[in-house]
Scaffold this motif. Structure first.
Motif, PDB file in Angstrom:
ATOM      1  N   GLU A  77     -13.179  17.665  35.857  1.00  0.00           N
ATOM      2  CA  GLU A  77     -11.842  18.256  35.920  1.00  0.00           C
ATOM      3  C   GLU A  77     -10.931  17.387  36.776  1.00  0.00           C
ATOM      4  OE1 GLU A  77      -8.505  20.959  36.069  1.00  0.00           O
ATOM      5  OE2 GLU A  77     -10.197  20.802  34.684  1.00  0.00           O
ATOM      6  N   PHE A  78      -9.763  17.021  36.236  1.00  0.00           N
ATOM      7  CA  PHE A  78      -8.736  16.366  37.043  1.00  0.00           C
ATOM      8  C   PHE A  78      -7.698  17.422  37.402  1.00  0.00           C
ATOM      9  CE2 PHE A  78      -4.626  14.297  37.639  1.00  0.00           C
ATOM     10  CZ  PHE A  78      -4.940  13.327  38.568  1.00  0.00           C
ATOM     11  N   ALA A  79      -7.574  17.730  38.676  1.00  0.00           N
ATOM     12  CA  ALA A  79      -6.670  18.776  39.142  1.00  0.00           C
ATOM     13  C   ALA A  79      -5.433  18.153  39.777  1.00  0.00           C
ATOM     14  CB  ALA A  79      -7.377  19.688  40.149  1.00  0.00           C
ATOM     15  N   TRP A  80      -4.307  18.307  39.124  1.00  0.00           N
ATOM     16  CA  TRP A  80      -3.037  17.840  39.696  1.00  0.00           C
ATOM     17  C   TRP A  80      -2.354  19.016  40.403  1.00  0.00           C
ATOM     18  CZ3 TRP A  80       1.161  20.339  37.482  1.00  0.00           C
ATOM     19  CH2 TRP A  80       0.961  20.912  36.221  1.00  0.00           C
ATOM     20  N   PRO A  81      -1.441  18.751  41.356  1.00  0.00           N
ATOM     21  CA  PRO A  81      -0.891  19.827  42.201  1.00  0.00           C
ATOM     22  C   PRO A  81       0.144  20.687  41.491  1.00  0.00           C
ATOM     23  CG  PRO A  81       0.069  17.716  42.837  1.00  0.00           C
ATOM     24  CD  PRO A  81      -0.986  17.407  41.812  1.00  0.00           C
ATOM     25  N   SER A  82      -0.269  21.874  41.079  1.00  0.00           N
ATOM     26  CA  SER A  82       0.639  22.839  40.471  1.00  0.00           C
ATOM     27  C   SER A  82       1.179  23.789  41.534  1.00  0.00           C
ATOM     28  CB  SER A  82      -0.111  23.645  39.402  1.00  0.00           C
ATOM     29  OG  SER A  82       0.623  24.776  38.995  1.00  0.00           O
ATOM     30  N   ALA A  83       2.401  24.267  41.335  1.00  0.00           N
ATOM     31  CA  ALA A  83       2.995  25.229  42.276  1.00  0.00           C
ATOM     32  C   ALA A  83       2.341  26.600  42.138  1.00  0.00           C
ATOM     33  CB  ALA A  83       4.497  25.350  42.035  1.00  0.00           C
ATOM     34  N   ASN A  84       1.608  26.811  41.050  1.00  0.00           N
ATOM     35  CA  ASN A  84       0.947  28.092  40.787  1.00  0.00           C
ATOM     36  C   ASN A  84       1.954  29.233  40.816  1.00  0.00           C
ATOM     37  OD1 ASN A  84      -1.131  29.924  40.289  1.00  0.00           O
ATOM     38  ND2 ASN A  84      -1.454  30.304  42.466  1.00  0.00           N
ATOM     39  N   SER A  85       3.058  29.038  40.107  1.00  0.00           N
ATOM     40  CA  SER A  85       4.094  30.070  40.029  1.00  0.00           C
ATOM     41  C   SER A  85       4.811  29.959  38.692  1.00  0.00           C
ATOM     42  CB  SER A  85       5.103  29.900  41.164  1.00  0.00           C
ATOM     43  OG  SER A  85       6.242  30.719  40.941  1.00  0.00           O
ATOM     44  N   PRO A  86       5.088  31.090  38.039  1.00  0.00           N
ATOM     45  CA  PRO A  86       5.854  31.035  36.796  1.00  0.00           C
ATOM     46  C   PRO A  86       7.243  30.430  36.997  1.00  0.00           C
ATOM     47  CG  PRO A  86       4.813  33.182  37.067  1.00  0.00           C
ATOM     48  CD  PRO A  86       4.656  32.465  38.370  1.00  0.00           C
ATOM     49  N   LEU A  87       7.740  30.455  38.239  1.00  0.00           N
ATOM     50  CA  LEU A  87       9.058  29.891  38.543  1.00  0.00           C
ATOM     51  C   LEU A  87       8.976  28.439  38.997  1.00  0.00           C
ATOM     52  CD1 LEU A  87      10.611  32.920  40.493  1.00  0.00           C
ATOM     53  CD2 LEU A  87      10.784  32.387  38.054  1.00  0.00           C
ATOM     54  N   GLY A  88       7.759  27.873  38.981  1.00  0.00           N
ATOM     55  CA  GLY A  88       7.578  26.511  39.482  1.00  0.00           C
ATOM     56  C   GLY A  88       7.535  25.453  38.397  1.00  0.00           C
ATOM     57  N   TYR A  89       8.242  25.690  37.300  1.00  0.00           N
ATOM     58  CA  TYR A  89       8.155  24.761  36.157  1.00  0.00           C
ATOM     59  C   TYR A  89       8.642  23.366  36.523  1.00  0.00           C
ATOM     60  CZ  TYR A  89       8.460  22.937  31.417  1.00  0.00           C
ATOM     61  OH  TYR A  89       8.301  22.166  30.297  1.00  0.00           O
ATOM     62  N   ALA A  90       9.801  23.287  37.180  1.00  0.00           N
ATOM     63  CA  ALA A  90      10.335  21.963  37.543  1.00  0.00           C
ATOM     64  C   ALA A  90       9.394  21.250  38.517  1.00  0.00           C
ATOM     65  CB  ALA A  90      11.729  22.106  38.148  1.00  0.00           C
ATOM     66  N   TYR A  91       8.847  22.008  39.469  1.00  0.00           N
ATOM     67  CA  TYR A  91       7.884  21.429  40.420  1.00  0.00           C
ATOM     68  C   TYR A  91       6.677  20.870  39.675  1.00  0.00           C
ATOM     69  CZ  TYR A  91       4.591  21.157  44.352  1.00  0.00           C
ATOM     70  OH  TYR A  91       3.672  20.705  45.275  1.00  0.00           O
ATOM     71  N   ASP A  92       6.135  21.657  38.753  1.00  0.00           N
ATOM     72  CA  ASP A  92       4.951  21.221  38.022  1.00  0.00           C
ATOM     73  C   ASP A  92       5.255  20.003  37.153  1.00  0.00           C
ATOM     74  OD1 ASP A  92       3.624  23.298  39.194  1.00  0.00           O
ATOM     75  OD2 ASP A  92       2.839  24.142  37.331  1.00  0.00           O
ATOM     76  N   ARG A  93       6.408  19.988  36.532  1.00  0.00           N
ATOM     77  CA  ARG A  93       6.748  18.853  35.675  1.00  0.00           C
ATOM     78  C   ARG A  93       6.839  17.571  36.504  1.00  0.00           C
ATOM     79  NH1 ARG A  93      11.255  19.533  30.930  1.00  0.00           N
ATOM     80  NH2 ARG A  93      10.445  17.948  29.525  1.00  0.00           N
ATOM     81  N   ASP A  94       7.452  17.675  37.692  1.00  0.00           N
ATOM     82  CA  ASP A  94       7.517  16.510  38.576  1.00  0.00           C
ATOM     83  C   ASP A  94       6.124  16.115  39.055  1.00  0.00           C
ATOM     84  OD1 ASP A  94      10.243  16.326  38.330  1.00  0.00           O
ATOM     85  OD2 ASP A  94      10.691  17.306  40.246  1.00  0.00           O
ATOM     86  N   SER A  95       5.261  17.118  39.286  1.00  0.00           N
ATOM     87  CA  SER A  95       3.913  16.836  39.768  1.00  0.00           C
ATOM     88  C   SER A  95       3.100  16.049  38.750  1.00  0.00           C
ATOM     89  CB  SER A  95       3.185  18.139  40.105  1.00  0.00           C
ATOM     90  OG  SER A  95       3.719  18.726  41.280  1.00  0.00           O
ATOM     91  N   THR A  96       3.344  16.289  37.464  1.00  0.00           N
ATOM     92  CA  THR A  96       2.613  15.521  36.460  1.00  0.00           C
ATOM     93  C   THR A  96       2.974  14.038  36.539  1.00  0.00           C
ATOM     94  OG1 THR A  96       4.268  15.899  34.712  1.00  0.00           O
ATOM     95  CG2 THR A  96       2.470  17.499  34.911  1.00  0.00           C
ATOM     96  N   LEU A  97       4.251  13.745  36.786  1.00  0.00           N
ATOM     97  CA  LEU A  97       4.662  12.344  36.916  1.00  0.00           C
ATOM     98  C   LEU A  97       4.106  11.739  38.198  1.00  0.00           C
ATOM     99  CD1 LEU A  97       8.373  12.640  35.732  1.00  0.00           C
ATOM    100  CD2 LEU A  97       6.361  12.013  34.397  1.00  0.00           C
ATOM    101  N   TYR A  98       4.089  12.524  39.257  1.00  0.00           N
ATOM    102  CA  TYR A  98       3.533  12.077  40.538  1.00  0.00           C
ATOM    103  C   TYR A  98       2.052  11.718  40.418  1.00  0.00           C
ATOM    104  CZ  TYR A  98       1.699  12.653  45.318  1.00  0.00           C
ATOM    105  OH  TYR A  98       1.044  12.481  46.511  1.00  0.00           O
ATOM    106  N   SER A  99       1.351  12.369  39.492  1.00  0.00           N
ATOM    107  CA  SER A  99      -0.111  12.253  39.405  1.00  0.00           C
ATOM    108  C   SER A  99      -0.586  11.179  38.436  1.00  0.00           C
ATOM    109  CB  SER A  99      -0.700  13.612  38.982  1.00  0.00           C
ATOM    110  OG  SER A  99      -0.340  14.622  39.903  1.00  0.00           O
ATOM    111  N   ARG A 100       0.313  10.440  37.809  1.00  0.00           N
ATOM    112  CA  ARG A 100      -0.097   9.470  36.787  1.00  0.00           C
ATOM    113  C   ARG A 100      -1.043   8.403  37.337  1.00  0.00           C
ATOM    114  NH1 ARG A 100       5.850   8.073  34.617  1.00  0.00           N
ATOM    115  NH2 ARG A 100       6.111   8.141  36.885  1.00  0.00           N
ATOM    116  N   ASP A 101      -0.723   7.830  38.486  1.00  0.00           N
ATOM    117  CA  ASP A 101      -1.564   6.765  39.035  1.00  0.00           C
ATOM    118  C   ASP A 101      -2.951   7.276  39.401  1.00  0.00           C
ATOM    119  OD1 ASP A 101       0.561   5.083  38.697  1.00  0.00           O
ATOM    120  OD2 ASP A 101       1.076   4.918  40.821  1.00  0.00           O
ATOM    121  N   ALA A 102      -3.023   8.493  39.927  1.00  0.00           N
ATOM    122  CA  ALA A 102      -4.322   9.064  40.300  1.00  0.00           C
ATOM    123  C   ALA A 102      -5.177   9.292  39.058  1.00  0.00           C
ATOM    124  CB  ALA A 102      -4.129  10.372  41.060  1.00  0.00           C
ATOM    125  N   LEU A 103      -4.566   9.771  37.986  1.00  0.00           N
ATOM    126  CA  LEU A 103      -5.329   9.968  36.753  1.00  0.00           C
ATOM    127  C   LEU A 103      -5.782   8.629  36.178  1.00  0.00           C
ATOM    128  CD1 LEU A 103      -6.504  11.678  34.518  1.00  0.00           C
ATOM    129  CD2 LEU A 103      -4.229  11.775  33.449  1.00  0.00           C
TER     130      LEU A 103
END
Length: 281
Positions: A77-103
């Protein structure tokens, strides 16, 4: 998840945790696990979770899929940092870009031989996966086709035109390249509304928009309106178990077999669309 005290005989439970000092030690532990298995089972399935998911939830979901689909080899499992909130969509979308190098570091460090690595990504995790594969291809053209034994995008939360730009850099695509879609996915409908777009890749209704791509579209609209119907529908699980070899199951000579899968198979140029139906139908 159990509402009362969990029972190890009936529930998925995390019984212990081991911390690794880095990618090399982690990869060595996976290699040791694979070495103890039969040669035919030495496969790595890499899961990348989606929007609004905690680390614990992502691990349990991976365990559930591993059990329900009876997957061979080792699951990672590769776990990227999610805000764990239905209102955290923008945060999660940015987190996916932040996590590219780690993946990318993880993908390059896994002990893979003979294309025995399959990537399964859900929701915004599919966006992270495609961005990462794109950046690897820019630096190392053909890496995906040489290394991966398949890519599965489940309810991908990606704009269709963005997806086309991503795959334009990934040539040839790893095979099989499978996308689970549903035009009844309520979460993707909300995502389209938030982003001001007409739809998302995971809710595409016109396969001809991807007709030039060598992909398999699996339409699971008949199985529910959830965002993770792929893993949550009891009616879909037995069908997925019968489709272990997705690549050969839908090639020219095989897709005409009656009874192979319950549903309708349509081919438009390079893309194969499979509209799945519950077994009772």
């Amino acid at each position: 998840m159990p509402t009362n005290a969990p029972d190890p005989a009936r529930h998925f439970m995390a019984l212990k945790a081991e911390e690794f000092r880095g990618e090399e030690q982690f990869a060595a532990a996976i290699a040791q696990d694979l070495a103890r298995m039969k040669v035919d089972d030495r496969t790595i399935t890499l899961f990348i979770h989606g929007f609004n998911t905690t680390y614990a939830e992502s691990v349990m979901r991976m365990a559930q899929l591993n059990h329900d689909l009876d997957l061979p080899g080792v699951s990672v499992e590769f776990a990227w940092p999610s805000a764990n909130s239905p209102l955290g969509y923008a945060y999660d979308r940015d987190s996916t870009l932040y996590s590219r190098d780690a993946l990318e570091r993880l993908l390059r460090s896994l002990p893979v031989t003979n294309k025995r690595l399959v990537v399964v990504a859900h929701s915004l995790g599919a966006h992270l996966t495609m961005e990462t594969l794109r950046q690897i291809e820019i630096a190392d053209p053909g890496w995906g086709a040489r290394t991966l034994g398949g890519v599965v995008l489940v309810s991908p939360d990606i704009d269709v035109e963005v997806f086309r730009q991503q795959v334009a850099r990934i040539s040839p695509l790893p095979q099989p390249f499978v996308i689970f879609v549903s035009n009844r996915d309520a979460a993707l409908g909300l995502s389209a509304l938030i982003s001001g777009e007409s739809g998302r890749l995971g809710s595409i209704t016109d396969a001809s928009a991807l007709a030039d791509l060598d992909i398999i579209l699996l339409d699971i609209s008949a199985f529910g309106t959830g965002h993770f119907t792929f893993g949550d529908s009891p009616a879909l699980i037995p069908i997925l178990r019968r489709m272990a070899n997705l690549d050969s199951s839908f090639r020219d000579e095989d897709r005409r077999r009656t009874g192979l899968i319950p549903g309708t198979v349509v081919t438009i140029r390079n893309v194969t669309e499979v509209i799945l139906s519950p077994l009772s139908q």
